[in-house]
Design an enzyme around this catalytic site. Structure first.
Site, PDB file in Angstrom:
ATOM      1  N   GLN A 147      -4.437   7.005  13.793  1.00  0.00           N
ATOM      2  CA  GLN A 147      -3.724   6.372  14.911  1.00  0.00           C
ATOM      3  C   GLN A 147      -2.522   7.175  15.364  1.00  0.00           C
ATOM      4  OE1 GLN A 147      -3.211   2.299  15.257  1.00  0.00           O
ATOM      5  NE2 GLN A 147      -4.369   1.818  13.401  1.00  0.00           N
ATOM      6  N   ASP A 154      -1.959  -0.289  15.062  1.00  0.00           N
ATOM      7  CA  ASP A 154      -0.919  -0.673  14.100  1.00  0.00           C
ATOM      8  C   ASP A 154       0.233  -1.415  14.779  1.00  0.00           C
ATOM      9  OD1 ASP A 154      -2.320   0.440  12.083  1.00  0.00           O
ATOM     10  OD2 ASP A 154      -0.775   1.866  11.474  1.00  0.00           O
ATOM     11  N   ILE A 177       9.379   5.647   9.382  1.00  0.00           N
ATOM     12  CA  ILE A 177       8.913   5.608   7.992  1.00  0.00           C
ATOM     13  C   ILE A 177       9.351   6.886   7.287  1.00  0.00           C
ATOM     14  CG2 ILE A 177       6.868   5.375   6.517  1.00  0.00           C
ATOM     15  CD1 ILE A 177       5.426   4.149   8.985  1.00  0.00           C
ATOM     16  N   LEU A 178      10.200   6.723   6.309  1.00  0.00           N
ATOM     17  CA  LEU A 178      10.712   7.888   5.587  1.00  0.00           C
ATOM     18  C   LEU A 178       9.568   8.560   4.823  1.00  0.00           C
ATOM     19  CD1 LEU A 178      13.718   8.992   4.935  1.00  0.00           C
ATOM     20  CD2 LEU A 178      13.253   8.103   2.653  1.00  0.00           C
ATOM     21  N   LEU A 185       7.761  10.562   1.969  1.00  0.00           N
ATOM     22  CA  LEU A 185       7.981  10.786   0.539  1.00  0.00           C
ATOM     23  C   LEU A 185       8.261  12.270   0.332  1.00  0.00           C
ATOM     24  CD1 LEU A 185       5.026   8.587  -0.721  1.00  0.00           C
ATOM     25  CD2 LEU A 185       7.456   8.143  -1.107  1.00  0.00           C
ATOM     26  N   ASP A 231      -7.069  -4.356   6.215  1.00  0.00           N
ATOM     27  CA  ASP A 231      -7.513  -2.982   6.502  1.00  0.00           C
ATOM     28  C   ASP A 231      -7.120  -2.009   5.400  1.00  0.00           C
ATOM     29  OD1 ASP A 231      -8.775  -1.128   8.179  1.00  0.00           O
ATOM     30  OD2 ASP A 231      -6.881  -0.538   9.103  1.00  0.00           O
TER      31      ASP A 231
HETATM   32  N1  LIG Z   1       5.921   7.721   4.041  1.00  0.00           N
HETATM   33  C1  LIG Z   1       4.949   8.579   3.819  1.00  0.00           C
HETATM   34  N2  LIG Z   1       5.140   9.646   3.006  1.00  0.00           N
HETATM   35  C2  LIG Z   1       4.153  10.519   2.791  1.00  0.00           C
HETATM   36  N3  LIG Z   1       2.931  10.436   3.338  1.00  0.00           N
HETATM   37  C3  LIG Z   1       2.680   9.402   4.133  1.00  0.00           C
HETATM   38  C4  LIG Z   1       3.661   8.421   4.422  1.00  0.00           C
HETATM   39  N4  LIG Z   1       3.129   7.510   5.256  1.00  0.00           N
HETATM   40  C5  LIG Z   1       1.870   7.903   5.464  1.00  0.00           C
HETATM   41  N5  LIG Z   1       1.588   9.040   4.810  1.00  0.00           N
HETATM   42  C6  LIG Z   1       0.316   9.754   4.808  1.00  0.00           C
HETATM   43  O1  LIG Z   1      -0.226   9.749   6.094  1.00  0.00           O
HETATM   44  C7  LIG Z   1      -1.498   9.139   6.103  1.00  0.00           C
HETATM   45  C8  LIG Z   1      -1.701   8.390   7.390  1.00  0.00           C
HETATM   46  O2  LIG Z   1      -0.759   7.340   7.512  1.00  0.00           O
HETATM   47  P1  LIG Z   1      -1.264   5.890   7.868  1.00  0.00           P
HETATM   48  O3  LIG Z   1      -2.273   5.496   6.855  1.00  0.00           O
HETATM   49  O4  LIG Z   1      -0.088   5.035   8.048  1.00  0.00           O
HETATM   50  O5  LIG Z   1      -1.966   6.149   9.263  1.00  0.00           O
HETATM   51  P2  LIG Z   1      -3.218   5.495   9.959  1.00  0.00           P
HETATM   52  O6  LIG Z   1      -3.369   6.197  11.250  1.00  0.00           O
HETATM   53  O7  LIG Z   1      -3.082   4.037   9.986  1.00  0.00           O
HETATM   54  O8  LIG Z   1      -4.410   5.906   8.964  1.00  0.00           O
HETATM   55  P3  LIG Z   1      -5.846   5.252   8.801  1.00  0.00           P
HETATM   56  O9  LIG Z   1      -6.545   5.426  10.073  1.00  0.00           O
HETATM   57  O10 LIG Z   1      -6.450   6.029   7.668  1.00  0.00           O
HETATM   58  O11 LIG Z   1      -5.636   3.802   8.437  1.00  0.00           O
HETATM   59  C9  LIG Z   1      -1.504   8.270   4.850  1.00  0.00           C
HETATM   60  O12 LIG Z   1      -2.806   8.087   4.387  1.00  0.00           O
HETATM   61  C10 LIG Z   1      -0.647   9.049   3.891  1.00  0.00           C
HETATM   62  O13 LIG Z   1      -1.417  10.008   3.203  1.00  0.00           O
HETATM   63 MN   LIG Z   2      -4.167   2.433   9.155  1.00  0.00          MN
END
Ligand SMILES: Nc1ncnc2c1ncn2[C@@H]1O[C@H](COP(=O)(O)OP(=O)(O)OP(=O)(O)O)[C@@H](O)[C@H]1O
Ligand SMILES: [Mn+2]
Length: 432
Positions: free
Chosen positions: A133, A167, A254-255, A257, A321
């Site tokens: 996303q 989201d 989102i900080l 890591l 999800d």
């Molecule tokens: N705060 C963070 N620190 C480090 N890595 C992060 C952090 N937040 C997210 N990530 C990484 O980024 C990836 C994608 O973030 P997120 O899952 O929020 O996105 P998404 O677009 O909703 O993904 P999906 O389509 O897989 O649900 C996570 O799977 C994780 O590996």
């Molecule tokens: Mn997601």
């Protein structure tokens, strides 16, 4: 009445219409587990007077006040922290990270960190190609990275399915605070922020992000400039985000890591198929938890307890999800981290019981978690959220319906645990 493997029963036996399910219950083989669990929980809540009485106690006021006060005092920024030395501030949460928690229970610097996430200058904005996303990767002054999930919906919006839509930035923000309330501090630090799209995103954008800026016309035919759609699986120019009339966009900061912690994805055994015509095995197999226990290793109790804990967290925020879990790579005792909580707070009047299946099917929980949940049900999550977040820059983050729904779901969780305790030996349900 006999115990069967459900699938065999349903496929091969026409004679015996009954199967034994987890709650020692006889069920006709056309009743889904979901329906049975729902009925049982509703019955407990509506008819068990002793259970009802628990929530009428009010002698917890002093403890409640202290608990809320502590959570609140951690959110107050420390004025003596100098923003001149941002590196020092960004180093604090890096040192906080442990195998089983991202923030500590005692975090007096948290307010300063949140405040820094809310106000530090953005030196670079870029697309983030992680996940599917739209999100931005921001570099903040002092070298800290943060992901920015922009607002896609107003607070009243109700998506038309349990995992539908994009989201919710407000969901990410509330989930972070809720993780502290629940003592499940495995969510990366999240702050609210209202960004000026032109000066804080576009003017510092990478080439890839700049290339996705477009102008749009809204429903009234008027022209909106500085919309962007980023780069990701679901990103395209027909689905851009646009600034409000003042040129701003709100979102979740989102900080990130610390970069040296690598993450590993683990498929959730209770993953959905995302297809109506194909049911996952867990939805109707009463013995599914046995299968999970075997597949993760019967000596891996902490992992199973983490899955149950995650299901409790997700049930309260209604995140259906959680297709994968994430853990710290090569850290054998890593907790299941609660990353990606954006698909939360969809429909306030719906409680999707299938999210709670790890608890319902395994009937185990850490005793400390159980005791804490009981305490919270008396204090009420709604009260804590309201008191903690009333000064948040994006308050109200949720409609009242979403806030009180958390109280209702917590009662359902406690009813489920109560039923487990009635069905199984206490020592098999409550774990150290
Ligand atoms: N705060 C963070 N620190 C480090 N890595 C992060 C952090 N937040 C997210 N990530 C990484 O980024 C990836 C994608 O973030 P997120 O899952 O929020 O996105 P998404 O677009 O909703 O993904 P999906 O389509 O897989 O649900 C996570 O799977 C994780 O590996
Ligand atoms: Mn997601």
């Amino acid at each position: 009445m006999v115990t069967f493997n459900d699938s065999k029963q349903i496929n091969h036996s026409k004679k015996s219409p009954l199967v034994l399910v987890n709650f020692n219950e006889v069920r006709p083989n056309n009743a889904t587990l979901k329906l049975l669990f729902e009925r049982k929980i509703r019955f407990k809540i509506e008819n068990d007077l002793q259970f009802k009485q628990i929530f009428e106690q009010t002698d917890l006021d002093i403890e409640a006040d202290e608990f809320i006060l502590k959570l609140k005092s951690d959110l107050i920024p420390n004025p003596s922290f100098s923003f001149v030395n941002l590196t020092r501030i960004w180093n604090i949460p890096k040192k906080w990270v442990r195998a089983r928690e991202i923030t500590p229970s005692n975090a007096p610097e948290l307010g300063t960190i949140l405040n820094s996430l809310q106000s530090t200058r953005i030196v670079k904005s870029d697309v983030s190609r992680k996940g599917t996303q739209l999100k931005l990767l921001l570099t903040l002054q002092g070298g800290q990275y943060a992901l920015f999930k922009p607002m896609r919906y107003d607070r009243q919006y109700v998506p038309d399915g349990i995992y539908a839509g994009a989201d919710r930035h407000n969901g990410e923000i509330v989930a972070f605070h809720l993780s502290r309330i629940l003592n499940m501090r495995k969510v990366p630090i999240v702050a609210s922020r209202n960004l000026n799209v032109l000066t804080e995103i576009k003017q510092v954008a990478s080439e890839s992000l700049s290339a996705t800026f477009i102008n749009q016309t809204n429903q009234n035919g008027s022209f909106i400039s500085n919309c962007f759609y980023g780069e990701c699986y679901y990103c395209n120019e027909y689905d851009s985000v646009c600034p409000d009339a003042a040129g701003h966009i709100e979102g979740a900061m989102i900080l990130m890591l610390p970069l040296h912690y690598k993450l590993q994805r683990i498929r959730n055994p209770w993953q959905r198929t995302y297809r109506d015509n194909m049911k996952p095995r867990w939805e109707n197999d009463s013995h599914y938890c046995l299968y999970v226990r075997k597949s993760i290793g019967t000596n891996n109790q902490e992992r199973l307890l983490d899955m149950v804990e995650t299901s409790i967290f997700d049930f309260i925020i209604q995140n259906a999800d959680r297709h994968h879990y994430e853990v710290f790579k090569d850290v054998s005792n890593s907790a299941l981290l609660l990353i990606d909580n954006g698909k939360s707070f969809g429909n306030a009047s719906h409680d999707e019981i299938t999210i709670l299946f790890p608890l319902l099917q395994c009937c185990v929980i850490r005793n400390s978690t159980y005791q804490h949940l009981k305490k919270l049900s008396l204090i009420k999550i709604s009260r804590i959220i309201n008191e903690l977040l009333v000064n948040d820059p994006l308050w109200p983050l949720l409609t009242d319906d979403h806030i009180v729904a958390m109280d209702r779901r917590l009662v359902m969780i406690l009813a489920a645990i109560e039923i487990c305790l009635e069905t199984f030996n206490k020592n098999n349900v409550l774990k150290a």
